[in-house]
Scaffold this motif. Structure first.
Motif, PDB file in Angstrom:
ATOM      1  N   ALA A  50       0.874  -1.170   0.000  1.00 51.60           N
ATOM      2  CA  ALA A  50       0.000   0.000   0.000  1.00 51.60           C
ATOM      3  C   ALA A  50       0.911   1.219   0.000  1.00 51.60           C
ATOM      4  O   ALA A  50       2.135   1.096   0.088  1.00 51.60           O
ATOM      5  N   LEU A  51       0.311   2.417  -0.095  1.00 52.44           N
ATOM      6  CA  LEU A  51       1.127   3.625  -0.098  1.00 52.44           C
ATOM      7  C   LEU A  51       1.941   3.758   1.181  1.00 52.44           C
ATOM      8  O   LEU A  51       3.007   4.391   1.186  1.00 52.44           O
ATOM      9  N   ASN A  52       1.468   3.153   2.262  1.00 51.31           N
ATOM     10  CA  ASN A  52       2.153   3.254   3.546  1.00 51.31           C
ATOM     11  C   ASN A  52       2.846   1.954   3.954  1.00 51.31           C
ATOM     12  O   ASN A  52       3.368   1.852   5.064  1.00 51.31           O
ATOM     13  N   ASN A  57      -2.432   2.922 -16.072  1.00 55.19           N
ATOM     14  CA  ASN A  57      -1.616   1.883 -15.455  1.00 55.19           C
ATOM     15  C   ASN A  57      -2.315   0.536 -15.491  1.00 55.19           C
ATOM     16  O   ASN A  57      -3.550   0.466 -15.438  1.00 55.19           O
ATOM     17  N   ASN A  58      -1.534  -0.539 -15.540  1.00 55.08           N
ATOM     18  CA  ASN A  58      -2.061  -1.903 -15.601  1.00 55.08           C
ATOM     19  C   ASN A  58      -3.068  -2.011 -16.741  1.00 55.08           C
ATOM     20  O   ASN A  58      -4.255  -2.305 -16.534  1.00 55.08           O
ATOM     21  N   LEU A  59      -2.586  -1.792 -17.958  1.00 56.01           N
ATOM     22  CA  LEU A  59      -3.436  -1.702 -19.146  1.00 56.01           C
ATOM     23  C   LEU A  59      -4.382  -2.890 -19.291  1.00 56.01           C
ATOM     24  O   LEU A  59      -5.538  -2.733 -19.704  1.00 56.01           O
ATOM     25  N   PHE A  60      -3.918  -4.088 -18.976  1.00 56.16           N
ATOM     26  CA  PHE A  60      -4.707  -5.295 -19.215  1.00 56.16           C
ATOM     27  C   PHE A  60      -5.394  -5.806 -17.953  1.00 56.16           C
ATOM     28  O   PHE A  60      -5.854  -6.950 -17.914  1.00 56.16           O
ATOM     29  N   ASN A  61      -5.452  -4.952 -16.925  1.00 57.11           N
ATOM     30  CA  ASN A  61      -6.194  -5.250 -15.693  1.00 57.11           C
ATOM     31  C   ASN A  61      -5.771  -6.595 -15.092  1.00 57.11           C
ATOM     32  O   ASN A  61      -6.589  -7.411 -14.685  1.00 57.11           O
ATOM     33  N   THR A  62      -4.477  -6.786 -14.999  1.00 54.94           N
ATOM     34  CA  THR A  62      -3.916  -8.029 -14.466  1.00 54.94           C
ATOM     35  C   THR A  62      -4.098  -8.100 -12.946  1.00 54.94           C
ATOM     36  O   THR A  62      -3.889  -7.116 -12.245  1.00 54.94           O
ATOM     37  N   ASN A  63      -4.489  -9.267 -12.462  1.00 55.27           N
ATOM     38  CA  ASN A  63      -4.547  -9.500 -11.022  1.00 55.27           C
ATOM     39  C   ASN A  63      -3.188 -10.042 -10.595  1.00 55.27           C
ATOM     40  O   ASN A  63      -2.798 -11.151 -10.974  1.00 55.27           O
ATOM     41  N   TYR A  64      -2.441  -9.270  -9.833  1.00 49.77           N
ATOM     42  CA  TYR A  64      -1.080  -9.659  -9.483  1.00 49.77           C
ATOM     43  C   TYR A  64      -0.782  -9.259  -8.045  1.00 49.77           C
ATOM     44  O   TYR A  64      -1.435  -8.383  -7.475  1.00 49.77           O
ATOM     45  N   ALA A  65       0.208  -9.903  -7.464  1.00 51.62           N
ATOM     46  CA  ALA A  65       0.633  -9.604  -6.092  1.00 51.62           C
ATOM     47  C   ALA A  65       1.766  -8.588  -6.147  1.00 51.62           C
ATOM     48  O   ALA A  65       2.877  -8.907  -6.571  1.00 51.62           O
ATOM     49  N   GLN A  66       1.466  -7.362  -5.704  1.00 54.35           N
ATOM     50  CA  GLN A  66       2.487  -6.321  -5.703  1.00 54.35           C
ATOM     51  C   GLN A  66       3.423  -6.453  -4.504  1.00 54.35           C
ATOM     52  O   GLN A  66       4.514  -5.894  -4.486  1.00 54.35           O
ATOM     53  N   SER A  67       3.002  -7.226  -3.516  1.00 50.08           N
ATOM     54  CA  SER A  67       3.868  -7.547  -2.382  1.00 50.08           C
ATOM     55  C   SER A  67       3.398  -8.874  -1.802  1.00 50.08           C
ATOM     56  O   SER A  67       2.237  -9.281  -1.992  1.00 50.08           O
ATOM     57  N   VAL A  68       4.303  -9.557  -1.127  1.00 55.48           N
ATOM     58  CA  VAL A  68       3.972 -10.846  -0.509  1.00 55.48           C
ATOM     59  C   VAL A  68       4.595 -10.901   0.884  1.00 55.48           C
ATOM     60  O   VAL A  68       5.553 -10.183   1.186  1.00 55.48           O
ATOM     61  N   PRO A 114      -2.557  -7.519  -3.017  1.00 59.16           N
ATOM     62  CA  PRO A 114      -2.870  -7.328  -4.442  1.00 59.16           C
ATOM     63  C   PRO A 114      -2.428  -5.956  -4.951  1.00 59.16           C
ATOM     64  O   PRO A 114      -2.490  -4.955  -4.234  1.00 59.16           O
ATOM     65  N   GLY A 115      -1.965  -5.934  -6.208  1.00 60.44           N
ATOM     66  CA  GLY A 115      -1.673  -4.676  -6.869  1.00 60.44           C
ATOM     67  C   GLY A 115      -2.951  -4.033  -7.383  1.00 60.44           C
ATOM     68  O   GLY A 115      -4.003  -4.683  -7.484  1.00 60.44           O
ATOM     69  N   ASN A 116      -2.894  -2.757  -7.720  1.00 63.19           N
ATOM     70  CA  ASN A 116      -4.072  -2.045  -8.206  1.00 63.19           C
ATOM     71  C   ASN A 116      -4.530  -2.595  -9.551  1.00 63.19           C
ATOM     72  O   ASN A 116      -3.708  -2.956 -10.401  1.00 63.19           O
ATOM     73  N   GLY A 117      -5.851  -2.633  -9.740  1.00 61.31           N
ATOM     74  CA  GLY A 117      -6.391  -2.945 -11.058  1.00 61.31           C
ATOM     75  C   GLY A 117      -6.136  -1.791 -12.021  1.00 61.31           C
ATOM     76  O   GLY A 117      -5.450  -0.823 -11.694  1.00 61.31           O
ATOM     77  N   ARG A 118      -6.693  -1.910 -13.223  1.00 62.06           N
ATOM     78  CA  ARG A 118      -6.501  -0.847 -14.217  1.00 62.06           C
ATOM     79  C   ARG A 118      -6.914   0.500 -13.625  1.00 62.06           C
ATOM     80  O   ARG A 118      -7.963   0.624 -13.004  1.00 62.06           O
ATOM     81  N   ASN A 119      -6.071   1.515 -13.782  1.00 61.15           N
ATOM     82  CA  ASN A 119      -6.369   2.825 -13.228  1.00 61.15           C
ATOM     83  C   ASN A 119      -5.716   3.911 -14.066  1.00 61.15           C
ATOM     84  O   ASN A 119      -4.770   3.660 -14.813  1.00 61.15           O
ATOM     85  N   TYR A 120      -6.241   5.122 -13.926  1.00 59.15           N
ATOM     86  CA  TYR A 120      -5.737   6.238 -14.723  1.00 59.15           C
ATOM     87  C   TYR A 120      -5.328   7.388 -13.820  1.00 59.15           C
ATOM     88  O   TYR A 120      -5.686   7.455 -12.643  1.00 59.15           O
ATOM     89  N   PHE A 121      -4.589   8.322 -14.386  1.00 58.80           N
ATOM     90  CA  PHE A 121      -4.318   9.603 -13.733  1.00 58.80           C
ATOM     91  C   PHE A 121      -4.173  10.661 -14.823  1.00 58.80           C
ATOM     92  O   PHE A 121      -3.765  10.372 -15.950  1.00 58.80           O
ATOM     93  N   THR A 122      -4.527  11.869 -14.494  1.00 60.26           N
ATOM     94  CA  THR A 122      -4.352  12.985 -15.413  1.00 60.26           C
ATOM     95  C   THR A 122      -4.125  14.242 -14.591  1.00 60.26           C
ATOM     96  O   THR A 122      -4.634  14.364 -13.468  1.00 60.26           O
ATOM     97  N   GLY A 123      -3.352  15.148 -15.138  1.00 59.93           N
ATOM     98  CA  GLY A 123      -3.019  16.329 -14.354  1.00 59.93           C
ATOM     99  C   GLY A 123      -2.634  17.519 -15.200  1.00 59.93           C
ATOM    100  O   GLY A 123      -2.482  17.426 -16.428  1.00 59.93           O
ATOM    101  N   MET A 124      -2.473  18.647 -14.518  1.00 64.31           N
ATOM    102  CA  MET A 124      -2.112  19.898 -15.177  1.00 64.31           C
ATOM    103  C   MET A 124      -1.095  20.624 -14.308  1.00 64.31           C
ATOM    104  O   MET A 124      -1.205  20.642 -13.082  1.00 64.31           O
ATOM    105  N   ARG A 125      -0.084  21.196 -14.959  1.00 66.63           N
ATOM    106  CA  ARG A 125       0.941  21.965 -14.257  1.00 66.63           C
ATOM    107  C   ARG A 125       0.986  23.384 -14.824  1.00 66.63           C
ATOM    108  O   ARG A 125       1.067  23.575 -16.044  1.00 66.63           O
ATOM    109  N   LEU A 126       0.934  24.362 -13.918  1.00 67.92           N
ATOM    110  CA  LEU A 126       1.097  25.762 -14.287  1.00 67.92           C
ATOM    111  C   LEU A 126       2.364  26.289 -13.631  1.00 67.92           C
ATOM    112  O   LEU A 126       2.582  26.084 -12.437  1.00 67.92           O
ATOM    113  N   ASN A 127       3.175  26.962 -14.420  1.00 70.13           N
ATOM    114  CA  ASN A 127       4.439  27.488 -13.928  1.00 70.13           C
ATOM    115  C   ASN A 127       4.554  28.953 -14.327  1.00 70.13           C
ATOM    116  O   ASN A 127       4.553  29.278 -15.526  1.00 70.13           O
ATOM    117  N   TYR A 128       4.621  29.829 -13.327  1.00 67.68           N
ATOM    118  CA  TYR A 128       4.715  31.268 -13.606  1.00 67.68           C
ATOM    119  C   TYR A 128       6.085  31.774 -13.163  1.00 67.68           C
ATOM    120  O   TYR A 128       6.483  31.634 -12.011  1.00 67.68           O
TER     121      TYR A 128
END
Length: 690
Positions: free
Chosen positions: A85-87, A646-657, A674-688
């Motif tokens: 997990a993240l932690n 991420n995980n384009l083919f929605n694989t069920n896998y063990a990200q840690s054991v 278990p590792g995460n199933g198929r997931n997306y992210f999108t973002g925007m960066r502004l730099n002044y």
């Protein structure tokens, strides 16, 4: 195993055919690196002298989701992050640390030169926002004499370098699957003799699984000021406050049928942890002349941790402090370093009965106190290296470190005969190293031998009765390594390769004897053999377009030389917790500074789950893609947008054991995260820019 071997063969054939074709098309082209890559050159290599190391830069990390630091680190051959997990992260290098249950230990970690590994050797990489990183440097194995000489090696986290003459405000906002929201707001100012960086970050997500939410707020301040012509002062403050629910590991049936499930007992208790972590450091550098420099740092760390678990509630806090001083210079036409590092911390922890079963389904409820403990931990490292150029092409380096570790445990809960207070002073250990580097026309060849050690963790130092284990010893090992780094085809193709063998004695094993109890012991001897290969090619197609394929491969042949566990003799068995084959590959299509498309792939071989070698996880392949586009709206305002899947083919896998998991009360053992199933992210960066 036949399937994984075939995959490896196909990947090597594919990559080498690409390299051969591109090389024949344009052997004389010169690669024009974009300004983001060039920025890395301002971050000085931290590994001393000719000590080999591997690096990740900004462009490597930006291929992935801003919360997926594990995928970035896994690009480095020989290093593998098992992320429950993240932690909950466990970083292993060349198999060292693979048997640790829930955290990263047996290596050393630094943040901008400040040690961030606690008194028992645990490092929490989740306490840092990787959007603030400029370079991550990794020394594999105990050859980093001036950086602790731990068996696993060292990881050096470095924030983005100053850009002299620039002042700007930047905000990166990201959303994604599982209601993920992340924001990083930074102000940076740099002028000759002074720079300042302020950064605030926020992250929240529900997570892929039940009871898997995570929310974090963080603040980072770094600054450097030139005090006088030959001296400067660097200042660092990093603060993180996060709350993370804990789904824990699950058994084979749950993993196969519904990997989103949490462990039933953790779900019923609504288990979670809260952490408030502070790191503050002050460094002073003085340049006596061009050949002599001294840098001295003092630092303070504080961790406040609260964790309701099904078996009890843990309430703890840790105060840590220390110093590090490094003198670098030239003498007798050779380069030397001499230094000292002292880390002390005071660890306080209490446990309480968890009455979640009597709380009408509302989760954890703190009950009667079960224990009250304090432990004082001290670790002193003294070190020195000397590198001398024997011939115009051959350089030799010798190093010597000395480590002294002490534990002082105080039982504040029990009286008289039931009191378990005790001390454990380990004998001072000498850690020599020798390295050679030979320059050839298109690169270098190197060899090194180094002795390293690992301290036992908290669970390993104490018996189940809470008494310091008088028989526990530090792990000790010697690493032998041969390697080479080459630049071919007008520096378009880089090849890094290494073979190694590490012999470890007094192997530390954390044996689980109850749901919440472990006991540490020295189990015998292991032999770690392996081969590592990193390839990266850059081909200019036409105009500003470049194609950049890369591949890293790790072969791990790690086994018990001598390991007898009660009536069971596991000598000769493979070491559990380490995939034998691992491939991390990718291809990037880039146009100058404004557009990049990345396709990345990770193959992880099956992982043995017990010392008897009778159970293993399944091998898996994971594919990710991402794209990023940058443009200027005005002379002062820049816009960047990105998208990833991420995980384009929605694989069920063990990200840690978990290794040697045991079922209690008739329950099946819980091996899998278990590792995460198929997931997306999108973002925007502004730099002044001001």
């Amino acid at each position: 195993m036949v399937k994984s071997t075939s995959i490896i063969k196909y990947y090597f054939l594919f990559l080498f055919s690409i390299n051969f074709t591109f090389a024949q098309q344009n052997k004389d082209s010169i690669t024009n690196l974009d300004e983001v890559v060039l920025l890395q050159e301002f971050i000085k290599k931290k590994a001393v002298g000719i000590t080999p190391s591997d690096q990740l830069n900004i462009t490597d990390l930006e291929q992935y989701s801003p919360i997926d630091f594990a995928s970035g680190l896994n690009e480095i051959s020989g290093l593998y992050v098992l992320s429950g997990a993240l932690n909950t992260n466990r970083i292993t290098i060349r198999g060292v640390g693979a048997r640790t249950p829930f955290s990263t230990d047996k290596l050393r970690m630094y943040f901008n030169g400040i040690p961030i590994t606690n008194g028992t050797g645990v490092s929490a990489i989740e306490a840092y926002d990787f959007e603030n990183m400029g370079r991550i440097e990794v020394v594999k194995g105990p050859k980093g004499t001036s950086l602790g000489a731990n068996l696993g090696g060292v990881i050096l986290l470095n924030t983005k370098p100053p850009e002299v003459g620039n002042t700007f405000l930047s905000n990166t906002f990201t959303i994604g699957s599982f209601n993920m929201i992340k924001d990083n707001l930074s102000f940076r100012h740099s002028e000759k003799g002074f720079n300042l960086n302020l950064s605030y970050n926020h992250l929240q997500t529900d997570g892929f699984r039940q009871n898997n939410s995570f929310e974090r707020d963080g603040f980072l301040l770094t600054s450097s000021v030139k005090l006088y012509p030959k001296g400067k002062l660097d200042f660092l403050v990093n603060y993180i406050d996060y709350t993370a629910s804990i789904p824990s590991s699950i058994n084979q049936t749950d993993f196969s049928e519904d990997p989103r499930r949490a462990a039933a007992n953790w779900l019923a208790a609504r288990g979670f942890e809260t952490n408030k972590y502070t790191l503050a450091g002050l460094s002073h550098s003085h340049f006596f002349n061009d050949d002599l420099k001294i840098t001295s740092s003092i630092f303070y760390t504080y961790l406040d941790h609260y964790e309701p678990r099904p078996f009890n509630i843990l309430d703890e806090f840790t105060n840590g402090y220390g110093f590090r001083s490094l003198l670098e210079g030239t003498i007798f036409k050779g380069d030397f370093t001499v230094g000292a590092e002292l880390y002390k911390d005071e660890y306080n922890w209490q446990t309480f009965f968890n009455q979640f079963r009597d709380n009408d389904g509302n989760g954890s409820l703190q009950g009667a106190q079960l224990s009250d403990n304090k432990e004082f931990r001290s670790q002193l490292n003294l070190f020195g290296t000397y590198a001398y150029q024997l011939t115009p092409k051959l350089t030799a380096q010798v190093g010597l470190a000395l480590n002294q570790t002490n534990f002082d445990f105080r039982d504040l809960f029990n009286d008289e005969d039931e009191n378990t207070s005790a001390k454990r002073d380990f004998e001072a250990i000498l850690l020599p190293s020798v390295g050679l580097e030979y320059q050839i026309k298109k690169g270098i060849l190197y060899a090194n031998i180094g002795r390293g050690f690992s301290n036992p963790g908290l669970e390993e130092t104490l018996t189940p009765d809470g008494v310091i284990n008088p028989n526990i010893e530090q792990e000790k090992g010697v690493n032998y390594e041969l390697g080479g780094r080459f630049l071919l085809f007008t520096n378009q193709l880089s090849i890094n390769a290494a073979v190694y063998q590490m012999n470890i004695t007094d192997l530390l094993v954390a044996e689980r004897i109850n749901e919440d109890q472990f006991i540490g012991r020295n189990a015998g001897e292991t032999k770690h053999q392996g081969f590592e290969l990193d390839l990266r090619y850059r081909q200019k197609i036409n105009g500003n377009w470049s194609l950049i394929p890369r591949l890293s491969y790790s072969y791990s042949n790690h086994s018990f030389v001598d390991f007898i566990d009660g009536d069971d003799n596991f000598s000769g068995n493979d070491l559990a917790g380490v995939p034998r084959h691992r491939i991390n590959s990718g291809i990037a299509l880039r146009r100058a500074n404004d557009f990049v498309f990345n396709l990345t792939h990770q193959f992880v071989d099956d992982i043995l789950l017990n010392d008897a070698n009778t159970l293993s996880s399944e091998a898996f392949n994971i594919f990710n893609l991402s794209t990023r586009y940058n443009t200027s709206i005005t002379n002062n305002l820049k816009l960047g947008i990105n998208f990833g899947l991420n995980n384009l083919f929605n694989t069920n896998y063990a990200q840690s054991v978990l290794i040697n998991a045991t079922g209690f009360g008739g329950a099946a053992p819980r091996y899998f995260y278990p590792g995460n199933g198929r997931n997306y992210f999108t973002g925007m960066r502004l730099n002044y820019s001001f």
